[in-house]
Design an enzyme around this catalytic site. Structure first.
Site, mmCIF file in Angstrom:
data_model
loop_
_atom_site.group_PDB
_atom_site.id
_atom_site.type_symbol
_atom_site.label_atom_id
_atom_site.label_comp_id
_atom_site.label_asym_id
_atom_site.label_seq_id
_atom_site.Cartn_x
_atom_site.Cartn_y
_atom_site.Cartn_z
ATOM 1 N N GLY A 61 0.984 -1.255 0.189
ATOM 2 C CA GLY A 61 -0.197 -0.139 -0.148
ATOM 3 C C GLY A 61 0.969 1.302 0.033
ATOM 4 C CB VAL A 74 17.034 5.705 -1.681
ATOM 5 C CG1 VAL A 74 17.680 4.661 -2.333
ATOM 6 C CG2 VAL A 74 16.444 5.415 -0.680
ATOM 7 N NE ARG A 112 -1.945 -5.039 -1.610
ATOM 8 C CZ ARG A 112 -1.620 -4.672 -0.314
ATOM 9 N NH1 ARG A 112 -0.580 -5.180 0.257
ATOM 10 N NH2 ARG A 112 -1.976 -3.415 -0.028
ATOM 11 C CB SER A 113 4.471 -9.342 -7.100
ATOM 12 O OG SER A 113 5.232 -10.056 -8.035
ATOM 13 C CG ASP A 161 5.025 -6.696 8.982
ATOM 14 O OD1 ASP A 161 6.062 -5.984 9.182
ATOM 15 O OD2 ASP A 161 4.159 -7.063 9.830
ATOM 16 C CB THR A 168 2.457 1.136 6.201
ATOM 17 O OG1 THR A 168 1.036 0.841 6.578
ATOM 18 C CG2 THR A 168 3.365 0.568 7.247
ATOM 19 C CG ASP A 203 -2.273 0.487 8.147
ATOM 20 O OD1 ASP A 203 -3.031 1.401 8.238
ATOM 21 O OD2 ASP A 203 -2.401 -0.467 7.331
ATOM 22 C CG ASP A 228 0.641 -2.545 10.632
ATOM 23 O OD1 ASP A 228 1.571 -1.792 9.767
ATOM 24 O OD2 ASP A 228 -0.084 -3.279 9.962
ATOM 25 N NE ARG A 280 -8.653 -4.438 5.491
ATOM 26 C CZ ARG A 280 -9.555 -4.035 4.887
ATOM 27 N NH1 ARG A 280 -10.797 -4.570 5.221
ATOM 28 N NH2 ARG A 280 -9.395 -3.214 3.816
ATOM 29 C CD GLU A 329 -17.831 13.045 21.851
ATOM 30 O OE1 GLU A 329 -17.719 12.867 20.497
ATOM 31 O OE2 GLU A 329 -17.756 14.371 22.144
#
Lengths: 327, 327, 327, 327
Positions: C14, C26, C75-76, C106, C129, C131, C133, C175, C191
Site C-alpha cells: 500500500g 535514496v 502487490r506481486s 511487512d 505504511t 498503519d 503497525d 484493518r 467521544e
C-alpha cells in the site's frame, strides 16, 4: 487567416495558480481537435531562444492541481526589440506553429498585440495573474486561490493576535490594485483595509482603531495592499500607529510570495479549463487578437487591445460592507 | 502537601498551537477527578489582576482544534516584583485554589519556581512553545504544527521560485534555536539552512549555491532562522548573495507570526491531551515543581529547575542529511 | 559482501505519503556517494518484468512534497514463485545492481528476506505504511500524515455534527491495528474509539453515549477502525445504536482512501529523508537484512526478520486518556 | 409596513460553510443601524420552542472563519402545522421582533413565505446550501467551500489511484443537482462525471474508460453525484465496471458529510458578508418576501416565491469541457 494546424502556448509575467490547469486545457484541446501543440519555456524569452517542446495529451498529466507553471515564466527584454520579435517569429515558423496562446497579464498581452501587428500572427490571451487587475474578465487565473491563501494566513495571525491582544498590520500583494486586500480583508474580518484606489486617511484609521478598542475589541487586523495610497509602507504605518496609539501592541506581517503559489482552488481550475478550451476554439474559428474571460459565469472574449486599455475597478461597495461588519 | 481540591491553569509567554488542547485536558481531568478548576486570563498578569474564571467540562467544548489560547497570554512585569507575586498568591488563596498548572516556556517556568519557593504553592509546567527549545521533552506543544505551517508556506514559495528560476531566502521563527529552520528546511528540501547554533560561513554558502546552479538547479530555497549565527538579517544575506552571485534573481520572504497560529496538528493535540492529564495527576499524587514532557513517546516528568537550566540541543546529524539530500 | 556500486529502490504494498521523499533520499544519497541508482516500477512485479529506470539526483527534483509514489506500487503474485524471484534476480544482475532498498510494509519485507536467502542479495527495508503497525520503529512513513488527514476530515464532520446535534460514526483505516483510530480519535476529541486490539463492548458504548447526552453534549463522534473488534461494520454499529438510543440522529462516514494520499507532513518528510540516507549508508557499510527505523528520535536499524516477527502494540494508555478528556 | 426595530436571524435546513459569516453580517448590520438582534436556535423548531438569544456585535466575534452554524440548524415538523407557526409568531411578538432573516434553502424559504402570508411578518431569505440549487443567485453560501473540500479530497485519492493504477468511483453530495459533481469533477480532472441532470449512459462510460486505458492512462477517477441519473448507487456502478472491464482494479470512496463542514473559503465569507448586510438593509427599506443573491458579482434580490419556484440549471457546457480536457 490560414487554417490552424499547430498552436504554441506560453506563460508570461508573474506566475499564478491555475496556469498549469490552463496549459493542460490548451494542450488537451489541441489533442481533441487533432492539432499539434508546442510549449514555450520562459515566455517570450524562451521563444526568442527557441526553448520549445512538443506537448501531447499525456505531457500534461497530473498538473491540474499543481501551483506554478511547468513552462516557467520570465520577463523578456529581448522581445521589446524588433530583432527579438523577428527571431521569435522565425522560431515559430520553423516549427510550423500557426498561432500563439499567451497566459499572463497586461504586459504579456501588449507584447502579443505588437507581435500580431508586425507579423500578422494569430494570438489569443488568457488572463493569468493573482492581482485580478484585467479588464474583460470578472476573475483572472490565480486570484481566487491567492485570496484563500491570504485569508488562511490571516486566520493564523488572528489566532496569535487574539491571544496577545495585539494589532497586526498584514501586507498582501497588489501594487496597483486593491482586489486582494479588499476581499481578503473582508474575508478575514479585518478592522481596516488600506488599498491603492482609495485614501482612507491616516487620521480616520486612528479614530477607527481607537473606537474599536473602546468597543471592547481586544485585537485587530489591518490589511494593507502593497501599493497603499498613503504612500507609507507597512512598517511606517505600524510605527505611526504605535506612536499615536501607544496602548496598542503593534506587529507587522508581510505575506509575500507565498500568495503566488499553492495548489489552485476548484474555482481557478475550472476557470482555467474553460478559458483554455475557448482560446483554442477561437483560433480554430479563425479569430485572433482576443482575450478570453469570464462574465456572469459565462466565457466571453474581448478585443485584446480593449482588455489592455480598460481598467478593472474594485467594488467600492465592499469598503462600505467592511465598515458595517466590523462594527 | 495538602490535598488538592482545586487547580488553576494559565497560558503564559508566546502562544502556540495546542495550548487550547492542553487547557481542555487539564479542565477535563479536573472534572474527571472531581476537582474544581479555574482558568487564569493573560498569564501571571491576569493572576495579579484577579482575572480568573471558573471552568467546567463544558467550558472547553470544541477548542481542541483551535489555535491560540482561550485564556490569552501575556508577559508580566508585575510578577517580577515581590508585591506582584504576593497579590497573585492572595488571589489564588481567596479562590481556594490549591495548585497551579503553567503552560508556557522557560520564562514562565522560572516564574512558577520562584512562586513555589516563596509561597510553597504546588506548580507543574507544561512545555508550550513553537520553538522546541526546552530540556526534558522531545517535543514542545506547537512545534509540530509550526513545522507544517512553515513547510506548507515554503512549498508555495517553491512553486513561484521554480517558475521564475529564483533564489528565495525564507526566514522562519527561532531567535535562539534552529529547530524550526532545520526541520522545516529539510522538510521543504531547502538547499541551505542557516541556524543560530552553527556558523555555516557565508563563503561556504556562496560556493554551495554556485555549485547548485552549475548542477542544473534552476531555483533554490535558503531557510534562515531569525537568530542565524552570521549576525546578518535575512535582507542583508540576500543582498550579499545578490552582489556576489549576480546571476541569481534573489527574493526574501519572512514567514512571521502565522507560524504561531493555526489549528494544531494531530500530534500536538494528542501530546497536549497526554501532558494535560499527566499534569493534573502529578498534582493529585502530591507532586510539585515538575515539568511534564515526552521522551521516546512516553510521558515523563522532569524537575522543573532542571528543565529550565538544561539546554535542548538540535540534531546536528540533520545538517549532514540536508547536505546529502540536496546533492 | 562485495562493494556496492549500484543500488535499486522500489516501493511495494500500500502506498503512503513520504514514499517519494524516501525515494529522493535514496537517490540523492547514491549520487552523494557516487553510486549508480535504479528505480523499479510497481514493486516486485516491475522487477520481474524488468520495468526499471536509471535515476539521478535531478530525477527526484520537486517530489519531496508529493503524495503517492513516482515508482508506483503493486502487490506481486509472481514474486511468490521461485521462477519469479529468479527472473527478478537476473534482471538486477543484468543491470549490475548490487543491493536493493525496499520501501513498504511487512509483506514487502518478507519478500526481501526470501530474496536475500535465495540469492544472497543485500537488502534493506524502509518502513512505509500509514498503519504504523511495524515493529522496530516508533513511526512508519505516512502515519503522521494520515493522522492529520483523518483529524482534519473529522473536524469538518464535527462542524456539521454540532450544527445538527448528530452522532457520527467515522471509520478510519486500520484493518489490524488501531493506531490511526486511537490517535485520530484523541486528536479529534472523539467521544468513543473502537479499535481491533480492544473490545470496548457495545453495552459500554451505549452507556457512555447515553451519559454524554445527559451531560449536555449535543453531538458526538465515534471513531471506528476498519478492523474493530466488535466484528460489526460501521453501518451495523450505527444502526445498533440507532435502535437502542432512538433519541440520537445517527450518521456514518467512511474516510477511505483519501487517508493514503496527500502531501506529506513535515514529520514524514524529515523521517523519510533520514531513513533513506541511512538505508544507503548501511549498504555502503556492508550491512544487509536490516530495517531502518526511528526510536526516541534517533535513526536505528533492526534485523529485518525481527521487524517482521515483532508486534507493534498500541499505547493502551491513550484509551484511558481518551476517557478522561471526553468527560 | 411598520418600522423595523429588531430583527431575528436563524439558520435552517442542511448546514453550510459561510452560515456563521452570514449570521455575523446580519448581527453587525443590526448593530450598525442601531437595531436589536435576536438569534433563533435550531431554525423553526427553536422558534416554536422559544429558544432565542439576544445577539450584539461582540456575540459574533471570531466566527467568520468557523464552519457549521453557531445557531444550529434543524428540520421542523412543528412549523408545518398551523399551531406551530402560531406559537412561532407569538414568540417573536413577545420579544418585539419585527422581521425575520432565514438562512437556508428552498424548504426553509417555503416556510418563510407561508409565515409571511399568515401573519404578514416581514421575511428575507439568504441562500445557504452547499448544493447551489437555488434560483436567483449564481452561488449559494457554502458551495464554493464544498467544491474545494471535494477537490482536495479527490487530489489525495488520485495520489493513491496513480500509485496503484486504480479506477476510483468517488461519490460527492448532490441528490438532486449535479453542481458539485460537475465542477469538482472538472477541477479534479475526473475522467467521467455522472450527474442527476444527464444520463451519460453506462455503455458510453465503459467505452470511455476503455479508451482512456488504451490511451495510456494508468489510473482514473469517476465522480458521481449522489443522485446520479443511472439510478445505480456508487457501489453498483463500481461492480458493473469491474464485471465489464476486468482489467481495472476498482475502488469506491464516498466523501460524505465532510463536504458540509470546514472553514469557509474567502469567496463564501465575502458572499455571506454582502448578503447579510443586504438582507438587513432590505428590511430597513420596508421590503419583504425577497431572497438576496449574487448575479454577475453584484448583490441582487429576487421575489422569494420566484426563487423557490425557479430551477437553477447546471452549465451543460462543462460536460463538453470535461470531455475535451480529459482527452
Amino acid at each position: 487567416m490560414k487554417k490552424i494546424k499547430k498552436i504554441a502556448v506560453m506563460t508570461s509575467g508573474g506566475d499564478a495558480p491555475g496556469m498549469n490547469a490552463a496549459i493542460r486545457a490548451v494542450v488537451r484541446s489541441c489533442a481533441y481537435y487533432s492539432l499539434g501543440c508546442v510549449g514555450i519555456y520562459r515566455g517570450y524569452e524562451g521563444l526568442i531562444e527557441d526553448d520549445l517542446v512538443d506537448l501531447n495529451a499525456r505531457s500534461v498529466h497530473n498538473i491540474i492541481n499543481k501551483g506554478g507553471t511547468i513552462l516557467k515564466s520570465a520577463r523578456s527584454k529581448g522581445f521589446r526589440t524588433k530583432e527579438g520579435r523577428q527571431k521569435a517569429y522565425e522560431n515559430l515558423i520553423e516549427r510550423e506553429v500557426d498561432a500563439l496562446v499567451v497566459i499572463g497579464g497586461d504586459g504579456s498581452f501588449t507584447g502579443a498585440v505588437l507581435f500580431n501587428e508586425e507579423f500578422g500572427f494569430p494570438v489569443v490571451g488568457i488572463p493569468g495573474t493573482i492581482d485580478n487587475d484585467i479588464f474583460g474578465t470578472s476573475h483572472t487565473l490565480g486570484y481566487d486561490t491567492a485570496l484563500n491563501t491570504a485569508v488562511e494566513a490571516i486566520d493564523k495571525i488572528r489566532d496569535t493576535a487574539s491571544s496577545h491582544n495585539r494589532l497586526f498590520f498584514v501586507e498582501v500583494m497588489g501594487r496597483d490594485a486593491g482586489f486582494i486586500a479588499l476581499n481578503a480583508g473582508v474575508g478575514a474580518g479585518a478592522e481596516e483595509i488600506l488599498i491603492p484606489e482609495e485614501d482612507l486617511g491616516l487620521d480616520r484609521m486612528l479614530e477607527s482603531l481607537e473606537r474599536s478598542r473602546r468597543a471592547g475589541k481586544s485585537s485587530s487586523i489591518v490589511v494593507v495592499a502593497e501599493g497603499d495610497k498613503s504612500g507609507k509602507n507597512v512598517y511606517e504605518l505600524a510605527s505611526y500607529v504605535e506612536q499615536n496609539l501607544p496602548e496598542y501592541d503593534v506587529r507587522v506581517s508581510i505575506l509575500g510570495h507565498m500568495q503566488r503559489g499553492g495548489s489552485p482552488s476548484c474555482f481557478d481550475r475550472v476557470l482555467a479549463s474553460r478559458l483554455g478550451v475557448k482560446a483554442v476554439e477561437l483560433l480554430l474559428d479563425g479569430k485572433t487578437n482576443l482575450m478570453v474571460g469570464l462574465k456572469d459565469n459565462l466565457v466571453i472574449s474581448t478585443d485584446i487591445k480593449v482588455a489592455i486599455a480598460g481598467g478593472h475597478s474594485i467594488n467600492h461597495e465592499l469598503l462600505r460592507i467592511s465598515d458595517i461588519i466590523t462594527t
